[in-house]
Each structure stands twice: as C-alpha cells, then as structure tokens.
Design an enzyme around this catalytic site. Structure first.
Site, PDB file in Angstrom:
ATOM      1  N   SER A 140       0.849  -1.196   0.000  1.00  0.00           N
ATOM      2  CA  SER A 140       0.000   0.000   0.000  1.00  0.00           C
ATOM      3  C   SER A 140       0.881   1.242   0.000  1.00  0.00           C
ATOM      4  O   SER A 140       1.910   1.275   0.666  1.00  0.00           O
ATOM      5  CB  SER A 140      -0.865  -0.020   1.261  1.00  0.00           C
ATOM      6  OG  SER A 140      -1.588   1.176   1.391  1.00  0.00           O
ATOM      7  N   LYS A 141       0.483   2.247  -0.748  1.00  0.00           N
ATOM      8  CA  LYS A 141       1.194   3.533  -0.657  1.00  0.00           C
ATOM      9  C   LYS A 141       0.535   4.308   0.487  1.00  0.00           C
ATOM     10  O   LYS A 141      -0.226   5.255   0.277  1.00  0.00           O
ATOM     11  CB  LYS A 141       1.136   4.279  -1.994  1.00  0.00           C
ATOM     12  CG  LYS A 141       2.128   5.416  -2.086  1.00  0.00           C
ATOM     13  CD  LYS A 141       2.253   5.917  -3.517  1.00  0.00           C
ATOM     14  CE  LYS A 141       2.935   7.278  -3.585  1.00  0.00           C
ATOM     15  NZ  LYS A 141       4.319   7.297  -3.112  1.00  0.00           N
ATOM     16  N   ALA A 142       0.808   3.809   1.683  1.00  0.00           N
ATOM     17  CA  ALA A 142       0.192   4.338   2.902  1.00  0.00           C
ATOM     18  C   ALA A 142       1.144   5.337   3.557  1.00  0.00           C
ATOM     19  O   ALA A 142       2.365   5.138   3.546  1.00  0.00           O
ATOM     20  CB  ALA A 142      -0.096   3.187   3.864  1.00  0.00           C
TER      21      ALA A 142
END
Ligand code: PMP
Length: 300
Positions: A158-160
C-alpha cells in the site's frame, strides 16, 4: 517553485467532490488519519497537459485503501477526472498531482469502522531543476538507518502514509551527512529502494533490479523495465545483496518524481553514470513528454 508554504497559496484543491479555494481545503485536528496514519496517497506527473499513466495511479490508490481496510467512495474514472480538473483549475500543463484519501473524525480510536472516507487532489509546479548533463553527474546516497519492513509486519504493497515515517527519518540523516537521499535495505538485508524511488543496477551490460516483494512495485519501475527490454537489454528481477555493489558499474533510481536519476555513490561505493543510464533517461523523457504532446495535438 514558489517558496510559499503549502497551506498558503493561491489555487484550487478538489475535495470530496468539489473544487475548493486552496486555503480552505482543511481538515480538523481530530482526524483519524493524523492520529493513526489511516491515509493513502499517490504522486503523479503531468507532461504537456497529460497525466502520465493516470488510471494506473488511481487504481493503485484504490488498492492501497483496500489494503488499509477502507473503500474510496469515488470510482476510478471520477478520481481520474478530479485529477485532470484540478490541474486545469490551477492552469498547469506540467506539474505534480497529489491525490490523497483519509479517514475522518467520526471515531477517534484504533477502530474506525464508521469514519467518513475523504478524498482530495492537489497539484503544484515541480520543474526539473537540472539539465540532463548536470543530472548525469548523479546524486549521492547514504545507507538508511531503517529497513523496509517484512510484509508480515506492515502493509508494504500500500502507498500508505505510515510507511514514509522511516523514509523521512532516513532521508534527514542522509541530508545531514551531505547526501541527497538514502538507500534502504529490506528486513532480510537485501537492497530494496530509496525513500521514494526504485533502484536498478547495471552489471556488465545486464540490468538488475530487486524483486518488489516488500516495497512498492513502482509504475515508473515497470515503465523503465519495458523501455529497457525494447532497447534489447536484459533485465533481471531478483534478490540483490549489498556486497554486489562492488561488481556494479552503473546505478540509477526511478520514480514519478525522480524520473530516471543516476547515482554517483552509495556510502563509500562509487559509480560512474554511463551509457545505459543515459539511454533510459532519454527514453523515459521521450515517452512521458511524447505522450503528452500526442494528446495535445489530437485535442487541437
Ligand atoms: N518507492 C517509494 C517508497 C515511493 O514513494 C515511490 C514513489 N511513489 C516509488 C517507489 C516509485 O513509484 P512510482 O514509480 O509509481 O512513482
């Protein structure tokens, strides 16, 4: 680029379905995302009025949110359109596009089952500062203090926002040491990526890049692999140990913001940005700019 702080600029930001004046695009201090890191984002670039691989970025945004157990309340096409509309509202043809989705204020604890999911898109100027000649000197990397976590420890696909905590710390240390950025190993001690870009190594004419099994498989990374193969280069995705830098001639990084950027050193190890890096820099440039130019022409 303007030196004005990001909260105090003219322009428009798309927020939850509306275009709002830049200074009014605010969140409350009691926002779940601020306290618990429940936000995901994208970084995109527009060239000649076209956002490069926009739908791929928007799909990744949706996927990043699902990994954090929330659903973005706008379909991919609506977010694509919001990105284009924001760029247009800010009268930009070339620039950076930043969509972000986050949990709001309805619940303030670890559990956030009922929180509203907010979405915003901002755009700003992000010019290339250096000429291709200057860029060919390459940037300096320090070894990062932190390692990319095991996928069993963090939502690494995830590009969290939370995954950038270790990146900011590592980059600050690198900058204090006189470097531009930091090279991160992964939890096993293998070469992973920098704080915001993927990495490629050239060894005796063959291009090698780490298998993205615990970090972002960048959209630029996949683009560069395609471009390299089109040129007839062999590209090998595999586990890469840091000791291998000794037998590496060229290193470059790539990402939406970094594009293709040569590396002159990692710690004590020096490299000479060479012909393969240069060729891929040029091919990437031609692809991203060419695509925009083609679309602009078609719209005439
Ligand atoms: N890794 C990290 C940690 C990043 O922040 C980025 C930039 N989004 C990348 C890799 C490269 O991804 P992309 O090419 O999709 O921009």
């Amino acid at each position: 680029m303007s030196m004005l702080p990001f909260h105090d600029r003219d322009g428009w930001i798309w927020m939850n379905g509306e275009m709002v004046p830049w200074r009014e695009a605010k969140v409350h201090v009691l926002t779940h995302a601020l306290h618990y890191g429940s936000a995901v984002f994208e970084g995109e670039r527009a060239y000649n009025g076209t956002i490069f691989k926009l739908t791929e970025h928007t799909e990744r945004l949706h996927n990043s949110a699902e990994i954090l157990d929330f659903k973005i309340p706008y379909p991919v096409a609506a977010i694509d359109e919001a990105c284009r509309a924001t760029l247009k509202a800010n009268q930009l043809t070339d620039g950076y596009v930043r969509p972000i989705a986050w949990r709001g204020s309805e619940m303030m604890g670890v559990s956030a089952q009922n929180n509203r999911i907010n979405v915003a898109v901002a755009t700003w100027e992000w010019p290339s500062y250096f000429s291709p000649e200057a860029r060919m000197e390459g940037i300096k990397l320090a070894w990062a203090k932190y390692k990319r976590p095991d996928p069993a420890t963090a939502p690494s696909k995830s590009k969290a926002v939370g995954l950038y905590m270790i990146c900011t710390i590592s980059k600050h240390i690198a900058e204090r040491e006189g470097c531009n950025d930091a090279m991160m190993l992964d939890w096993r001690g293998l070469i992973a990526e920098t704080t915001g870009a993927n990495v490629f190594l050239v060894q005796d004419g063959v291009i090698h890049t780490p298998t993205p099994d615990c970090f972002l498989d960048g959209i630029t990374r996949r683009t560069v692999i395609d471009l390299a193969k089109k040129r007839g280069f062999k590209v090998v995705e595999r586990a890469i140990k840091p000791e291998e830098l000794k037998k590496t001639q060229e290193v470059f990084i790539c990402g939406t913001a970094a594009e293709v950027t040569p590396i002159q050193s990692i710690g004590d190890q020096k490299f000479k940005p060479g012909e393969i890096t240069k060729a891929l820099m040029q091919d990437y440039d031609a692809l991203v700019r060419g695509q925009g130019a083609k679309a602009a022409k078609a719209a005439e």
